[in-house]
Design a protein around this motif. Structure first.
Motif, PDB file in Angstrom:
ATOM      1  N   GLY A 120       0.822  -1.207   0.000  1.00 35.47           N
ATOM      2  CA  GLY A 120       0.000   0.000   0.000  1.00 35.47           C
ATOM      3  C   GLY A 120       0.851   1.251   0.000  1.00 35.47           C
ATOM      4  O   GLY A 120       2.063   1.222   0.191  1.00 35.47           O
ATOM      5  N   ILE A 121       0.207   2.392  -0.250  1.00 34.81           N
ATOM      6  CA  ILE A 121       0.889   3.686  -0.261  1.00 34.81           C
ATOM      7  C   ILE A 121       0.444   4.466   0.961  1.00 34.81           C
ATOM      8  O   ILE A 121      -0.739   4.778   1.106  1.00 34.81           O
ATOM      9  CB  ILE A 121       0.547   4.473  -1.539  1.00 34.81           C
ATOM     10  CG1 ILE A 121       0.929   3.641  -2.777  1.00 34.81           C
ATOM     11  CG2 ILE A 121       1.228   5.824  -1.547  1.00 34.81           C
ATOM     12  CD1 ILE A 121       0.453   4.242  -4.075  1.00 34.81           C
ATOM     13  N   PRO A 122       1.343   4.756   1.879  1.00 38.24           N
ATOM     14  CA  PRO A 122       0.926   5.447   3.096  1.00 38.24           C
ATOM     15  C   PRO A 122       0.498   6.884   2.846  1.00 38.24           C
ATOM     16  O   PRO A 122       0.873   7.508   1.863  1.00 38.24           O
ATOM     17  CB  PRO A 122       2.183   5.384   3.979  1.00 38.24           C
ATOM     18  CG  PRO A 122       3.320   5.168   3.042  1.00 38.24           C
ATOM     19  CD  PRO A 122       2.774   4.458   1.857  1.00 38.24           C
ATOM     20  N   GLY A 123      -0.329   7.381   3.769  1.00 32.81           N
ATOM     21  CA  GLY A 123      -0.727   8.780   3.765  1.00 32.81           C
ATOM     22  C   GLY A 123      -0.840   9.226   5.213  1.00 32.81           C
ATOM     23  O   GLY A 123       0.036   8.943   6.005  1.00 32.81           O
ATOM     24  N   THR A 124      -1.927   9.924   5.548  1.00 33.89           N
ATOM     25  CA  THR A 124      -2.199  10.246   6.944  1.00 33.89           C
ATOM     26  C   THR A 124      -3.570   9.685   7.295  1.00 33.89           C
ATOM     27  O   THR A 124      -4.401   9.411   6.416  1.00 33.89           O
ATOM     28  CB  THR A 124      -2.194  11.767   7.180  1.00 33.89           C
ATOM     29  OG1 THR A 124      -3.339  12.340   6.505  1.00 33.89           O
ATOM     30  CG2 THR A 124      -0.919  12.409   6.651  1.00 33.89           C
TER      31      THR A 124
ATOM     32  N   GLN B 103       9.463  -1.534   9.185  1.00 38.96           N
ATOM     33  CA  GLN B 103       9.669  -0.652   8.045  1.00 38.96           C
ATOM     34  C   GLN B 103       8.347  -0.148   7.460  1.00 38.96           C
ATOM     35  O   GLN B 103       8.163   1.046   7.241  1.00 38.96           O
ATOM     36  CB  GLN B 103      10.457  -1.383   6.941  1.00 38.96           C
ATOM     37  CG  GLN B 103      11.953  -1.426   7.179  1.00 38.96           C
ATOM     38  CD  GLN B 103      12.325  -2.408   8.289  1.00 38.96           C
ATOM     39  OE1 GLN B 103      11.830  -3.525   8.312  1.00 38.96           O
ATOM     40  NE2 GLN B 103      13.181  -1.981   9.198  1.00 38.96           N
ATOM     41  N   GLY B 104       7.423  -1.058   7.208  1.00 41.08           N
ATOM     42  CA  GLY B 104       6.214  -0.675   6.498  1.00 41.08           C
ATOM     43  C   GLY B 104       4.980  -0.550   7.357  1.00 41.08           C
ATOM     44  O   GLY B 104       3.919  -0.140   6.868  1.00 41.08           O
TER      45      GLY B 104
ATOM     46  N   TYR C 123      -3.450   1.448   9.887  1.00 38.99           N
ATOM     47  CA  TYR C 123      -4.348   2.107   8.930  1.00 38.99           C
ATOM     48  C   TYR C 123      -3.563   2.689   7.761  1.00 38.99           C
ATOM     49  O   TYR C 123      -3.964   2.575   6.593  1.00 38.99           O
ATOM     50  CB  TYR C 123      -5.148   3.216   9.619  1.00 38.99           C
ATOM     51  CG  TYR C 123      -6.231   2.724  10.530  1.00 38.99           C
ATOM     52  CD1 TYR C 123      -7.272   1.930  10.053  1.00 38.99           C
ATOM     53  CD2 TYR C 123      -6.234   3.063  11.883  1.00 38.99           C
ATOM     54  CE1 TYR C 123      -8.278   1.483  10.898  1.00 38.99           C
ATOM     55  CE2 TYR C 123      -7.235   2.627  12.729  1.00 38.99           C
ATOM     56  CZ  TYR C 123      -8.253   1.835  12.242  1.00 38.99           C
ATOM     57  OH  TYR C 123      -9.242   1.396  13.077  1.00 38.99           O
ATOM     58  N   LEU C 124      -2.428   3.300   8.057  1.00 40.59           N
ATOM     59  CA  LEU C 124      -1.628   3.902   6.997  1.00 40.59           C
ATOM     60  C   LEU C 124      -1.064   2.839   6.059  1.00 40.59           C
ATOM     61  O   LEU C 124      -0.941   3.060   4.852  1.00 40.59           O
ATOM     62  CB  LEU C 124      -0.491   4.727   7.595  1.00 40.59           C
ATOM     63  CG  LEU C 124      -0.896   5.943   8.446  1.00 40.59           C
ATOM     64  CD1 LEU C 124       0.337   6.656   8.972  1.00 40.59           C
ATOM     65  CD2 LEU C 124      -1.768   6.894   7.641  1.00 40.59           C
TER      66      LEU C 124
ATOM     67  N   LYS D 249      -8.825   2.670   0.312  1.00 35.21           N
ATOM     68  CA  LYS D 249      -9.478   3.688  -0.516  1.00 35.21           C
ATOM     69  C   LYS D 249     -10.042   3.080  -1.792  1.00 35.21           C
ATOM     70  O   LYS D 249     -11.159   3.384  -2.213  1.00 35.21           O
ATOM     71  CB  LYS D 249      -8.472   4.789  -0.849  1.00 35.21           C
ATOM     72  CG  LYS D 249      -8.992   5.863  -1.813  1.00 35.21           C
ATOM     73  CD  LYS D 249      -7.888   6.865  -2.134  1.00 35.21           C
ATOM     74  CE  LYS D 249      -8.343   7.883  -3.174  1.00 35.21           C
ATOM     75  NZ  LYS D 249      -7.257   8.842  -3.501  1.00 35.21           N
ATOM     76  N   GLN D 250      -9.284   2.178  -2.420  1.00 33.35           N
ATOM     77  CA  GLN D 250      -9.686   1.618  -3.706  1.00 33.35           C
ATOM     78  C   GLN D 250     -10.697   0.484  -3.563  1.00 33.35           C
ATOM     79  O   GLN D 250     -11.588   0.328  -4.396  1.00 33.35           O
ATOM     80  CB  GLN D 250      -8.449   1.112  -4.461  1.00 33.35           C
ATOM     81  CG  GLN D 250      -7.490   2.212  -4.881  1.00 33.35           C
ATOM     82  CD  GLN D 250      -6.335   1.668  -5.698  1.00 33.35           C
ATOM     83  OE1 GLN D 250      -6.451   0.653  -6.374  1.00 33.35           O
ATOM     84  NE2 GLN D 250      -5.197   2.344  -5.638  1.00 33.35           N
ATOM     85  N   PHE D 251     -10.545  -0.333  -2.515  1.00 29.53           N
ATOM     86  CA  PHE D 251     -11.388  -1.522  -2.354  1.00 29.53           C
ATOM     87  C   PHE D 251     -11.975  -1.556  -0.942  1.00 29.53           C
ATOM     88  O   PHE D 251     -11.632  -2.429  -0.143  1.00 29.53           O
ATOM     89  CB  PHE D 251     -10.570  -2.791  -2.619  1.00 29.53           C
ATOM     90  CG  PHE D 251      -9.716  -2.738  -3.848  1.00 29.53           C
ATOM     91  CD1 PHE D 251     -10.293  -2.804  -5.108  1.00 29.53           C
ATOM     92  CD2 PHE D 251      -8.347  -2.604  -3.746  1.00 29.53           C
ATOM     93  CE1 PHE D 251      -9.502  -2.748  -6.248  1.00 29.53           C
ATOM     94  CE2 PHE D 251      -7.544  -2.553  -4.874  1.00 29.53           C
ATOM     95  CZ  PHE D 251      -8.124  -2.619  -6.140  1.00 29.53           C
ATOM     96  N   PRO D 252     -12.842  -0.610  -0.616  1.00 29.72           N
ATOM     97  CA  PRO D 252     -13.285  -0.500   0.779  1.00 29.72           C
ATOM     98  C   PRO D 252     -13.962  -1.758   1.316  1.00 29.72           C
ATOM     99  O   PRO D 252     -13.756  -2.117   2.482  1.00 29.72           O
ATOM    100  CB  PRO D 252     -14.247   0.692   0.746  1.00 29.72           C
ATOM    101  CG  PRO D 252     -14.636   0.853  -0.689  1.00 29.72           C
ATOM    102  CD  PRO D 252     -13.450   0.414  -1.475  1.00 29.72           C
ATOM    103  N   ARG D 253     -14.744  -2.439   0.492  1.00 28.32           N
ATOM    104  CA  ARG D 253     -15.446  -3.615   1.021  1.00 28.32           C
ATOM    105  C   ARG D 253     -14.478  -4.731   1.405  1.00 28.32           C
ATOM    106  O   ARG D 253     -14.712  -5.476   2.352  1.00 28.32           O
ATOM    107  CB  ARG D 253     -16.458  -4.135   0.001  1.00 28.32           C
ATOM    108  CG  ARG D 253     -17.351  -5.203   0.616  1.00 28.32           C
ATOM    109  CD  ARG D 253     -18.292  -5.854  -0.360  1.00 28.32           C
ATOM    110  NE  ARG D 253     -18.853  -7.060   0.220  1.00 28.32           N
ATOM    111  CZ  ARG D 253     -19.498  -7.980  -0.458  1.00 28.32           C
ATOM    112  NH1 ARG D 253     -19.686  -7.836  -1.755  1.00 28.32           N
ATOM    113  NH2 ARG D 253     -19.968  -9.054   0.143  1.00 28.32           N
TER     114      ARG D 253
END
Length: 758
Positions: free
Chosen positions: A175-179, A575-576, A633-634, A641-645
């Motif tokens: 995944g790509i982290p954000g906040t 790390q991730g 979560y991050l 975001k892309q596949f919420p279900r």
């Protein structure tokens, strides 16, 4: 050629070694002519030494199509000869080695767009996969074996390059982290709501990837459906940031529609209780007959959630009140039915719970096993059992002389002329047809089920996967604890729930937990199985936290805290962020993360909930727990975001955060009626965002108080007043601030917002 550690020099010398296994699934294949090996370092070393490809077959003991493949191919001497000539053949129980299964299932899904069991993987001796599939019919499987063997001999470099490329691609998946605020701003709640409504079947209930008019199959998939729908139905839509408005009553109706479809359908065992793994048709009539412990546990908690949410006291009018009463009764009945079945059939005679009942059984002694034989009926046999009541009962269950199973849902013709019992007509309609009251019809049907069960008990029962899995027992401990808190006293099974939950915990602590290494084993059957994985820790922690709330016994909370510490030490990705699914193993090429929900909730989603609850219970470490949850979560933010279900239960944690967590603290002796009233009140509402803490002044949780300064101060205050007459009290703490205590039930209702709109 040097002799391997097994002393074997060639493929021809290999023998089937599964008779020495403890896995029920592997033992099902011990008499195959295939020279099956287990997934061990010695087997892998042997494949490398012989420079032969590996055929890996992964499944589980209750899997019907695993049995079909075994009967057609693995029991066939010609097929076995081909397998033994060209491959090192490895059997894996996916329930005991999900770390191995997960890597190759991800590859299968990535290359084929689907997955499932049995899983069939061809790989290099270095464990790099280059071809994958599921069930193959016998002739196709033979052709495939020959083609793969030819490819290995003629173009081994291509196989190796394909395998290495596959592993590299799997390693790059992340995944790509954000906040956290950015993730919440994408409104996964609205995304799940929109997707579920789009896939909802308004005719029969449930969800299908093919859309509302799909012909099946249908799965309960509680973590992807019932869990998020419960939040959507309970929390005010204004609490969710961004996204479309959410109709709470619509969310509730959609969930109950599915539960009602399951209850009425053949997927629900009307005679013996419990629920099968899924329905192959859209009407929930024709089940895939295996019964899994994890399904029973999750459906109990899902049904209980919607029993609490379907509160007649919140009805808008008399018509709505009647609907809520019926829905609540249905949900309680379903939960109780599953619990009764689990305690009667899946419970080990001493403690803990077995994993599954098989889909297949023999229709008569000595006959070949077939799917559902234990559960299906000739009309003539039912007529003989039911006597004068046969016409009424057969009408209720949709029984036909020619059978009621649509041939398109009977792949092998095993149910031709047979009947599956399901509710074909309402009690009212049956009563009108036979001049009976609804009450009389219910009595007659219930009595008929008892008589049918007596006859069914003379049949050969399905096989039992009698291993005890830590993770699945953790889910069932949760279900038992929640049942003890939520079920009305009128259900007889309620009295058994907490004792059986506590016995299961004790079994795991004595048989599956090593206090010296502080590690869990994954399974127990004639001794410990492989080492535990992340979901074993996460699911057991959840069970312990629920059991703590149901009993107030601090030992459960303290062990949950210790297990969380150990989970962090063994599996955390520095790390991730997030948890690896398994401990390091040089023979598992990728340490993957169990992030997406499926038939079971993911270890990731359960862990974020555990961490949030522990941040309240052991609040002195609040920041550490919350930081870890945020990092999880991050780590899945972009995928969420892309596949919420697919991340439904993780999204539930975000909804809980938006709603705001709280502690409900009750002080008072257990024998005090007001104390019990407060506890019952706190447990009578659907509130996954709260944790209930009980302080008994005569036996306060002093060890837990060392980890929670609020508890410590309250206990010290109680100690100072122990010579005085004190009233039972309840207080709510939110956002680090505790409100004033209340001493009456009516006051408690107000601060718990029971009378306010949720």
């Amino acid at each position: 050629m040097a002799t391997s550690s097994t002393g074997t020099k060639s493929l021809s010398e290999l023998k089937n070694v599964l008779a020495a296994s403890k896995s029920p699934y592997l033992l099902q294949h011990k008499d195959n002519p295939v020279a099956w090996q287990e997934f061990t370092p010695a087997t892998i070393a042997l494949a490398k030494q012989l420079d032969k490809p590996i055929f890996l077959s992964s499944g589980y003991s209750a899997c019907h199509w695993c049995h079909v493949l075994a009967h057609e191919s693995f029991e066939d001497s010609d097929v076995a000869e081909m397998m033994n000539k060209w491959f090192v053949n490895v059997k894996v129980d996916r329930e005991e080695r999900p770390d191995v299964d997960r890597v190759y299932m991800t590859y299968l899904q990535a290359t084929s767009g689907g997955g499932g069991w049995p899983m069939s993987i061809f790989m290099t001796p270095d464990l790099e996969p280059f071809f994958a599939g599921t069930y193959f019919p016998k002739m196709r499987f033979k052709s495939l074996l020959a083609r793969i063997a030819e490819l290995w001999e003629d173009d081994r470099e291509q196989c190796t390059e394909m395998g290495r490329g596959a592993i590299e691609q799997l390693k790059e998946m992340s995944g790509i982290p954000g906040t956290l605020d950015q993730i919440i701003a994408t409104s996964p709640a609205s995304g799940i709501y929109t997707q579920l409504l789009r896939q909802h079947d308004p005719r029969y209930g449930g969800f299908s990837q093919g859309g509302p008019r799909s012909s099946g199959p249908k799965f309960p998939s509680c973590s992807m459906t019932l869990e998020p729908l419960a939040r959507l139905a309970s929390y005010a839509s204004s609490s969710f940031e961004g996204g479309a408005a959410i109709d709470r009553e619509k969310a509730r109706e959609v969930a109950v529609k599915m539960l009602r479809g399951i209850w009425k359908g053949g997927i629900h065992d009307w005679v013996g209780g419990g629920v099968a793994r899924y329905s192959v048709d859209e009407k929930w009539i024709v089940p895939h007959f295996e019964k899994m412990l994890y399904d029973q546990a999750q459906l109990v908690t899902g049904a209980l959630d919607f029993a609490l949410i379907s509160n007649p006291a919140e009805a808008e009018d008399e018509s709505h009140r009647k609907v809520l009463e019926e829905d609540r009764a249905l949900c309680f009945d379903l939960a109780a039915d599953i619990l009764e079945y689990t305690l009667r059939v899946l419970k080990h005679p001493r403690a803990g719970f077995w994993s599954a009942e098989d889909a297949d059984s023999a229709p008569e002694e000595g006959a070949k096993k077939s799917e559902g034989a234990y559960y299906i009926w000739d009309k003539s046999e039912l007529d003989d059992i039911l006597g004068d009541e046969a016409d009424l009962v057969n009408h209720f269950f949709g029984v036909k002389q020619s059978g009621n199973v649509d041939p398109k849902h009977d792949a092998h013709g095993e149910m031709t002329g047979k009947n599956i019992l399901y509710q074909a007509h309402t009690y009212g309609d049956v009563g009108s047809r036979f001049n009976k009251s609804e009450v009389d019809v219910k009595i007659i049907v219930s009595r008929a089920c008892d008589r049918i069960r007596e006859r069914r008990d003379t049949r050969e029962p399905p096989g039992m996967d009698d291993k005890i899995l830590t993770a699945w027992n953790g889910l069932m401990i949760s279900a038992l604890a929640q049942g003890a808190m939520a079920l009305p006293d009128s259900y007889a099974v309620k009295a058994m729930l907490l004792p059986d939950a506590e016995e299961a915990v004790e079994l795991i602590k004595t048989k599956l937990w090593d206090p010296e290494t502080r590690q869990l084993a994954r399974s127990y059957r004639e001794g410990k199985g492989p080492i535990g994985q992340t979901d074993d820790y996460a699911f057991l922690i959840r069970g312990l936290l629920d059991l703590y709330e149901a009993t107030g016994k601090e030992d459960h909370a303290l062990w949950a805290i210790e297990l969380q510490e150990r989970q962090d030490e063994l599996f955390w990705d520095e790390q991730g962020g997030g948890y690896f699914a398994s401990a390091p193993d040089e023979h598992v090429l990728i340490r993957m993360k169990d992030a997406q929900d499926a038939a079971e909730p993911s270890a990731t989603s359960v862990s974020v909930h555990n961490l949030s609850r522990l941040s309240l219970l052991a609040s002195n470490q609040y920041d550490a727990y919350e930081k870890r949850a945020e990092e999880i979560y991050l780590s899945v933010g972009e995928e969420l975001k892309q596949f919420p279900r697919a991340f439904g239960y993780t999204a539930c944690g975000l909804m809980d955060i938006e709603r705001g967590y709280r502690e409900v603290i009750v002080i008072g002796p257990p024998s005090d009626p007001t104390t019990q009233g407060f506890l019952s009140l706190a447990r009578s509402i659907y509130a996954p965002y709260q944790i209930v803490i009980h302080i008994d002044p005569s036996n306060p949780p002093r060890k837990l108080a060392e980890k929670n300064d609020v508890l410590r101060s309250l206990i010290e205050g109680s100690d100072a007043n122990q010579q005085k007459t004190t009233e039972a009290s309840l207080r709510v703490c939110e956002g680090g601030v505790c409100g004033l205590p209340v001493t009456s039930i009516e006051e408690a209702k107000k601060i718990l917002e029971i009378d306010a709109e949720k």
